[in-house]
Scaffold this active site. Structure first.
Site, short mmCIF file in Angstrom:
data_model
loop_
_atom_site.label_atom_id
_atom_site.label_comp_id
_atom_site.label_asym_id
_atom_site.label_seq_id
_atom_site.Cartn_x
_atom_site.Cartn_y
_atom_site.Cartn_z
CG HIS A 97 -4.87 1.84 3.24
ND1 HIS A 97 -4.89 3.00 2.50
CD2 HIS A 97 -6.18 1.53 3.47
CE1 HIS A 97 -6.13 3.37 2.29
NE2 HIS A 97 -6.94 2.50 2.86
CD GLU A 114 -8.88 5.85 2.48
OE1 GLU A 114 -9.33 5.14 3.41
OE2 GLU A 114 -8.32 5.37 1.47
CD GLU A 126 -8.03 -2.30 2.33
OE1 GLU A 126 -9.09 -1.85 1.85
OE2 GLU A 126 -7.49 -1.83 3.36
CG HIS A 127 -7.13 1.30 -1.62
ND1 HIS A 127 -7.90 2.35 -2.08
CD2 HIS A 127 -7.29 1.29 -0.27
CE1 HIS A 127 -8.48 2.95 -1.06
NE2 HIS A 127 -8.12 2.33 0.05
#
Length: 420
Positions: A47, A127, A50-51
């Site tokens: 993840h 997040e 991906e960011h």
């Protein structure tokens, strides 16, 4: 058939789904890697990558990426799951080359600039905190962790704040080198797209991808058990579930039909009995999650503290009842719901793009829509009864979060289910 597949020399699969009646194209790269491929100390790295893909490449800064795609009215996005990471764009048909170039660039050439890395590290930690502060969101992670404890499939996609805070820049590069390889990736496009041109563009943009992929994720081991977390909330969040099926199980479609008729809509058993008739919940549903080698069948409900004592036994009773008295009409209605959902998804270029990409990653081939429909329609009453009994006979998993004084224990749930 509108779907065509070509495999490049390096092993990258290129698939297109031509749609005559649209003026747009959705194009993206799906990578067969996600949270279940991560070691505990780097949980969240998929993840994180991906960011960082959107934060600058050797050719584009973060602002350039945003401005170039929006200058043609396009959209660029990405997501990470437990088994896949996807980067995709939607543009007008004449802007396919630009969209593919941007996707190829962010997937292959992120710079991981230290300043951008520090900023995004803080964003991801926020997040994670936001997810932890959202009870009806985080309960799914707690359920997953309890079903698959001490293994990658049970760890959260976002990772843990401490792991993200301490993760070195080189860890992201190393993970990409090991897993972002051509045989583990699919380039997919759907809409007004010429397949031969897509292949030519792919050869230019992805021809240098490495051919050797890293190791696959560890095999899944369903364990089950109970998770309870006391919190001062207005509602109790509960998920009760059982071991499910892998994608390629012969009863995959039967499980989907069963999940739909039991808790997939307003006409389902759970919604009608527990919400409409008794008013015990605002939200309740059943769901089926499948992976390459495992699966879960879960029942989610959010209820008040005082209602929990009645709700949980009632869910057990409804599950036992449906195993014996499911009807032909219910099966037909659930089949119709699934069939409509599949066919409605064909109207979206984004939906069709993702569908063929995931099919190639999971099944190794695009599955014709006629085959999907025929397999849904072939699910009969006997198949639904068989798969429902198989799933409900497994060891249960229960996760609950909130004021738990009235929430029955897993032992009482097992005792009630054993009467069936």
């Amino acid at each position: 058939m509108s779907i065509r597949v070509t495999t490049l020399a390096n092993g990258l699969r290129v698939v297109s789904d031509y749609m005559e009646t649209v003026e747009t194209v959705s194009v993206g790269t799906w990578v067969g890697v996600g949270a279940r491929h991560e070691r505990p100390e780097i949980n969240g790295v998929s993840h994180f990558i991906e960011h960082m893909a959107f934060k600058g490449t050797r050719r584009r800064c973060a602002r350039d990426i945003a401005e170039e795609i929006e200058a043609v009215g396009g959209h660029l996005n990405a997501y990470t799951s437990r088994e896949h990471t996807a980067y995709y764009a939607k543009v007008l048909k004449e802007d396919l080359a630009l969209a593919l170039d941007i996707v190829a660039d962010i997937v292959q050439n992120p710079t991981m600039d230290p300043e951008e890395l520090a900023r995004e590290r803080a964003v991801i930690i926020q997040e994670i905190h936001q997810a932890n502060d959202t009870p009806d969101d985080i309960i799914y992670d707690r359920f997953q962790e309890t079903a698959f404890p001490d293994q990658a499939l049970g760890r959260p996609v976002l990772g843990l704040a401490d792991a993200i805070r301490d993760m070195p820049r080189e860890t992201l590069f190393d993970y990409m080198r090991r897993h972002y390889a051509a045989p583990r990736m699919v380039l997919a496009a759907a809409g007004r797209v010429d397949h031969d041109r897509l292949v030519a563009l792919a050869e230019q943009a992805f021809g240098s991808l490495p051919r050797d992929a890293g190791p696959a994720g560890e095999p899944a081991r369903y364990v089950g058990g109970e998770y309870r977390e006391e919190r001062d909330l207005e509602q109790v969040q509960i998920i009760l579930g059982f071991p499910g099926l892998r994608y390629e199980d012969e009863d995959f479609y039967a499980a989907s039909v069963f999940g739909t008729l039991f808790g997939g809509g307003m006409s389902s058993r759970l919604f009608q009995e527990i919400r409409e008739k008794r008013g015990l919940v605002y939200a309740i549903h059943a769901y089926v999650s499948c992976y390459t080698d495992a699966g879960l069948f879960g029942i989610y409900a959010g209820t008040g503290e005082d209602e929990a004592a009645e709700l949980v036994p009632l869910i057990c009773d409804e599950l036992l009842k449906v195993l014996d008295d499911v009807t032909e009409d219910e099966v037909a209605r659930a089949r119709a719901q699934l069939k409509a959902s599949v066919l409605m998804g064909l109207e979206s270029t984004s939906g069709r793009c993702e569908q063929v990409a995931r099919q190639l990653l999971v099944f190794g081939r695009p599955i014709p829509i006629a085959e999907v429909v025929s397999r849904v329609e072939a699910v009969d009453l006997a198949a639904v009864r068989r798969v429902s009994r198989a799933m409900a006979s497994g060891k249960p998993t229960m996760a609950s979060l909130g004021p738990l004084a009235q929430v029955p224990s897993l032992e009482s749930v097992q005792a009630r289910l054993s009467r069936g």
